[in-house]
Design an enzyme around this catalytic site. Structure first.
Site, mmCIF file in Angstrom:
data_model
loop_
_atom_site.group_PDB
_atom_site.id
_atom_site.type_symbol
_atom_site.label_atom_id
_atom_site.label_comp_id
_atom_site.label_asym_id
_atom_site.label_seq_id
_atom_site.Cartn_x
_atom_site.Cartn_y
_atom_site.Cartn_z
ATOM 1 N N ASN A 150 4.356 -6.380 -2.424
ATOM 2 C CA ASN A 150 3.412 -6.193 -1.311
ATOM 3 C C ASN A 150 3.567 -4.864 -0.566
ATOM 4 O O ASN A 150 2.624 -4.402 0.065
ATOM 5 C CB ASN A 150 3.473 -7.381 -0.342
ATOM 6 C CG ASN A 150 4.831 -7.578 0.268
ATOM 7 O OD1 ASN A 150 5.841 -7.225 -0.324
ATOM 8 N ND2 ASN A 150 4.862 -8.143 1.446
ATOM 9 N N GLU A 248 15.711 -10.443 2.279
ATOM 10 C CA GLU A 248 14.568 -10.517 3.196
ATOM 11 C C GLU A 248 13.521 -11.377 2.520
ATOM 12 O O GLU A 248 13.080 -11.060 1.413
ATOM 13 C CB GLU A 248 13.993 -9.122 3.485
ATOM 14 C CG GLU A 248 14.837 -8.273 4.395
ATOM 15 C CD GLU A 248 15.098 -8.903 5.748
ATOM 16 O OE1 GLU A 248 14.299 -9.758 6.192
ATOM 17 O OE2 GLU A 248 16.126 -8.569 6.357
ATOM 18 N N CYS A 282 5.027 -10.331 4.941
ATOM 19 C CA CYS A 282 5.952 -11.386 5.377
ATOM 20 C C CYS A 282 5.883 -11.553 6.891
ATOM 21 O O CYS A 282 6.307 -12.571 7.420
ATOM 22 C CB CYS A 282 7.362 -11.100 4.916
ATOM 23 S SG CYS A 282 7.855 -9.414 5.187
ATOM 24 N N GLU A 459 17.955 -4.799 7.823
ATOM 25 C CA GLU A 459 17.540 -3.558 7.177
ATOM 26 C C GLU A 459 17.023 -2.599 8.245
ATOM 27 O O GLU A 459 16.644 -3.007 9.326
ATOM 28 C CB GLU A 459 16.412 -3.833 6.169
ATOM 29 C CG GLU A 459 16.840 -4.792 5.076
ATOM 30 C CD GLU A 459 15.957 -4.699 3.851
ATOM 31 O OE1 GLU A 459 16.130 -3.755 3.065
ATOM 32 O OE2 GLU A 459 15.093 -5.560 3.690
HETATM 33 P P1 NDP Z 1 9.636 -13.135 -6.249
HETATM 34 O O1 NDP Z 1 10.684 -13.536 -5.290
HETATM 35 O O2 NDP Z 1 9.545 -13.845 -7.525
HETATM 36 O O3 NDP Z 1 9.782 -11.581 -6.607
HETATM 37 C C1 NDP Z 1 10.428 -10.624 -5.814
HETATM 38 C C2 NDP Z 1 11.273 -9.710 -6.698
HETATM 39 O O4 NDP Z 1 12.306 -10.469 -7.324
HETATM 40 C C3 NDP Z 1 10.468 -9.078 -7.843
HETATM 41 O O5 NDP Z 1 10.945 -7.793 -8.122
HETATM 42 C C4 NDP Z 1 10.780 -10.008 -8.988
HETATM 43 O O6 NDP Z 1 10.578 -9.415 -10.238
HETATM 44 C C5 NDP Z 1 12.245 -10.289 -8.737
HETATM 45 N N1 NDP Z 1 12.744 -11.475 -9.416
HETATM 46 C C6 NDP Z 1 12.046 -12.549 -9.865
HETATM 47 N N2 NDP Z 1 12.877 -13.440 -10.449
HETATM 48 C C7 NDP Z 1 14.127 -12.916 -10.374
HETATM 49 C C8 NDP Z 1 15.407 -13.363 -10.806
HETATM 50 N N3 NDP Z 1 15.571 -14.515 -11.434
HETATM 51 N N4 NDP Z 1 16.484 -12.587 -10.557
HETATM 52 C C9 NDP Z 1 16.351 -11.417 -9.915
HETATM 53 N N5 NDP Z 1 15.150 -10.938 -9.503
HETATM 54 C C10 NDP Z 1 14.052 -11.682 -9.713
HETATM 55 O O7 NDP Z 1 8.274 -13.187 -5.503
HETATM 56 P P2 NDP Z 1 6.808 -13.053 -6.140
HETATM 57 O O8 NDP Z 1 6.509 -11.639 -6.294
HETATM 58 O O9 NDP Z 1 6.682 -13.892 -7.378
HETATM 59 O O10 NDP Z 1 5.936 -13.694 -4.997
HETATM 60 C C11 NDP Z 1 5.958 -15.098 -4.827
HETATM 61 C C12 NDP Z 1 5.887 -15.455 -3.356
HETATM 62 O O11 NDP Z 1 6.993 -14.880 -2.665
HETATM 63 C C13 NDP Z 1 4.689 -14.922 -2.627
HETATM 64 O O12 NDP Z 1 3.602 -15.738 -2.794
HETATM 65 C C14 NDP Z 1 5.187 -14.892 -1.211
HETATM 66 O O13 NDP Z 1 5.071 -16.178 -0.643
HETATM 67 C C15 NDP Z 1 6.632 -14.534 -1.354
HETATM 68 N N6 NDP Z 1 6.894 -13.104 -1.134
HETATM 69 C C16 NDP Z 1 7.392 -12.732 0.055
HETATM 70 C C17 NDP Z 1 7.605 -11.399 0.306
HETATM 71 C C18 NDP Z 1 8.143 -10.950 1.593
HETATM 72 O O14 NDP Z 1 8.100 -9.760 1.901
HETATM 73 N N7 NDP Z 1 8.668 -11.841 2.399
HETATM 74 C C19 NDP Z 1 7.293 -10.366 -0.660
HETATM 75 C C20 NDP Z 1 6.772 -10.867 -1.900
HETATM 76 C C21 NDP Z 1 6.604 -12.187 -2.104
HETATM 77 P P3 NDP Z 1 9.163 -9.599 -10.996
HETATM 78 O O15 NDP Z 1 8.135 -9.002 -10.141
HETATM 79 O O16 NDP Z 1 9.349 -8.853 -12.223
HETATM 80 O O17 NDP Z 1 9.004 -11.084 -11.178
#
Ligand code: NDP
Length: 479
Positions: A150, A248, A282, A459
């Site tokens: 995001n 976070e 977020c 952070e």
């Molecule tokens: P994720 O937590 O899946 O992804 C965040 C990061 O973690 C990405 O780089 C992802 O890689 C990586 N990741 C995923 N699985 C693993 C793992 N097993 N070990 C280490 N790293 C991993 O979030 P999503 O992007 O799938 O979003 C899902 C939901 O999360 C959203 O709908 C929202 O509710 C929330 N979200 C909240 C955010 C915030 O700022 N608070 C930001 C983004 C999402 P990859 O992209 O390759 O899967």
């Protein structure tokens, strides 16, 4: 494939295991490019290179680090329009917001360039004669940075910049959905003279590259932003490997509107907080907690303002809100819209529509007559959806605001100094906003929350040193 965008490992651009397509959520016919998807072996190569490069990096001293970060900041600023366009194309944020985010990334690098020169310690008198004690901040070593989709420029910046400023080496794994912006940042960091191995970019799926980072023995710490589910799993693995960890995660941020609020302030604050950036923040205001005396007037004004918002292609100058970032995210949002109806809310908006291009376009949604115990009021939706919860008093508003598993940002709109003060003191959140949207924060002050929103040190700002350094206490006898 001629236009493949590669990983940066040990100062060398390297292909991964296969290529991933990056497409524009405003226009699925727009293929942005193909990006290398790395493997556990790539993470290992990066971790070995980073470990080997650390002593020489540290020996260069803080001025070299400050100057590098300053050069990176200037380059990002100079290329803000180009990088912002990439960000808008791959994430779907409207162009002005995307360019502003890139400029913010430059500000973050500049700020931490200064911090590199301001690393302070303590000299403390010993209880023993002729013994001196100093307390200094030391780098952690090799840090794994895992970032979400995001904020593809700002979040990598606020992890990479302090890590480098304090003398660490990093391996950045950006979200698979948005590798383009991170790849541009990597190119700048490399071309501005970051030594080989000190900054590494390994793109690819979280289940492969992220997993490998979290489990690699040479990686001493992980800084993560993303979902609660992934964050929890990372914390468990990090504990197993004795890694320092900073998480976070989500929010279900309350915005309280009291009877004495100025609607000229409250309505724009709620429109901004709930819907800008398609609600994919977020810090988004997803629970609007409104006192009964102003409820109907507020809802009427907010509904009008929300329905006037122009949703469209992120690069169209007329758009105020871009598309949802992905098909999966859109489906999740639509499921929550259906759930809001099933739970008894009156739903305004929230439907999809066809634009001139094939994209993930969704109208902003408002869930009226919501209760705080409904799932739509408790779970992070991460889309352009907000629930309105009616309350009778300030005390009830504060209790409802705090009745959540999250604690990132909490806002109040009121003309009462007494209530603003009581809210600031009583809100169980890492950030409190008075007469301001819950989203939209400065780059030089701490960012983070309580409860399920954050884990580990804050952070940003000078507090970032808490995570990106470790403390050494040295004793010397002068006798
Ligand atoms: P994720 O937590 O899946 O992804 C965040 C990061 O973690 C990405 O780089 C992802 O890689 C990586 N990741 C995923 N699985 C693993 C793992 N097993 N070990 C280490 N790293 C991993 O979030 P999503 O992007 O799938 O979003 C899902 C939901 O999360 C959203 O709908 C929202 O509710 C929330 N979200 C909240 C955010 C915030 O700022 N608070 C930001 C983004 C999402 P990859 O992209 O390759 O899967």
């Amino acid at each position: 494939m001629t236009n493949a965008h590669l990983n940066l490992i040990d100062g060398i651009w390297m292909p991964g295991d296969h290529l991933t397509e990056n497409r524009n959520p405003s226009d699925l016919s727009d293929l942005i490019g193909h990006y290398a998807a790395g493997t556990a072996a790539d993470v290992d190569r990066a971790a070995q290179a980073a470990t080997g490069a650390l002593p020489a990096w540290l020996a260069k001293g803080p001025l070299a680090r400050a100057e590098l970060l300053d050069r990176i900041a200037r380059r990002i600023d100079a290329e803000a329009e180009v990088i912002g366009r990439m960000l808008a194309r791959e994430e779907g944020k409207i162009l002005p917001e995307a360019v502003a985010e890139v400029r913010r990334a430059a500000q973050i690098f500049r700020f931490f360039g200064g911090e590199a020169l301001r690393i302070a310690g303590d000299a403390i008198a010993s209880v023993r004669p002729d013994v001196d004690i100093t307390v200094t901040r030391e780098p952690l070593g090799v840090i794994g940075l895992i970032t979400p989709w995001n904020f593809p420029a700002a979040i990598p910046a606020w992890k990479v910049a302090p890590a480098l400023a304090f003398g660490n080496a990093v391996i950045l794994k950006p979200a698979d959905l948005v590798p383009g912006t991170a790849q541009m940042l990597a190119r700048i960091i490399h071309e501005e003279g970051c030594p080989a191995g000190i900054f590494n970019l390994v793109m690819g799926p979280g289940s492969v590259v992220g997993h490998a980072l979290v489990h690699h023995p040479l990686v001493t710490a992980i800084s993560f932003t993303g979902s609660v589910t992934t964050g929890r799993a990372i914390a468990r693995s990090a504990a197993e490997g004795m890694k320092k960890v900073q998480l976070e995660m989500g929010g279900k941020n309350p915005m309280v509107v009291l009877d004495d609020a100025d609607l000229d302030i409250a309505v724009p604050a709620c429109v901004n907080g709930a819907y800008f950036s398609t609600g994919q923040r977020c810090t988004a205001s997803s629970r609007l907690i409104v006192q009964s005396g102003i409820h109907d007037a507020f809802v009427a004004r907010l509904t009008g303002a929300m329905q006037d918002l122009r949703v469209g292609h992120a690069l169209d100058g007329d758009s105020q809100i871009g598309p949802v970032a992905s098909a999966a995210q859109l489906q999740g949002n639509l499921d929550y819209v259906a759930l809001a109806r099933a739970e008894g809310c009156e739903v305004i908006g929230g439907d999809t529509f066809d634009g001139p291009t094939e994209g993930f376009f969704q109208r902003p949604a408002l869930f009226l007559n919501a209760r705080n115990d409904m799932r739509v009021s408790r779970e992070e939706i991460f889309g352009p959806c907000a629930a309105v919860i009616r309350v009778d008093s300030f005390d009830e508003a504060l209790a409802v605001a705090n009745d959540t598993d999250f604690g990132l940002s909490a806002g109040i709109c009121t003309a009462s100094l007494k209530h603003a003060r009581a809210f600031r003191q009583g809100a169980k959140a890492g950030m409190v906003m008075v007469n301001l949207p819950t989203a939209g924060v400065d780059f030089h002050v701490p960012f983070g929350g309580t409860k399920g929103s954050s884990h580990g040190p804050r952070e940003q700002g000078r507090y970032a040193a808490e995570f990106f350094t470790t403390i050494k206490t040295s004793y010397s006898f002068a006798g």
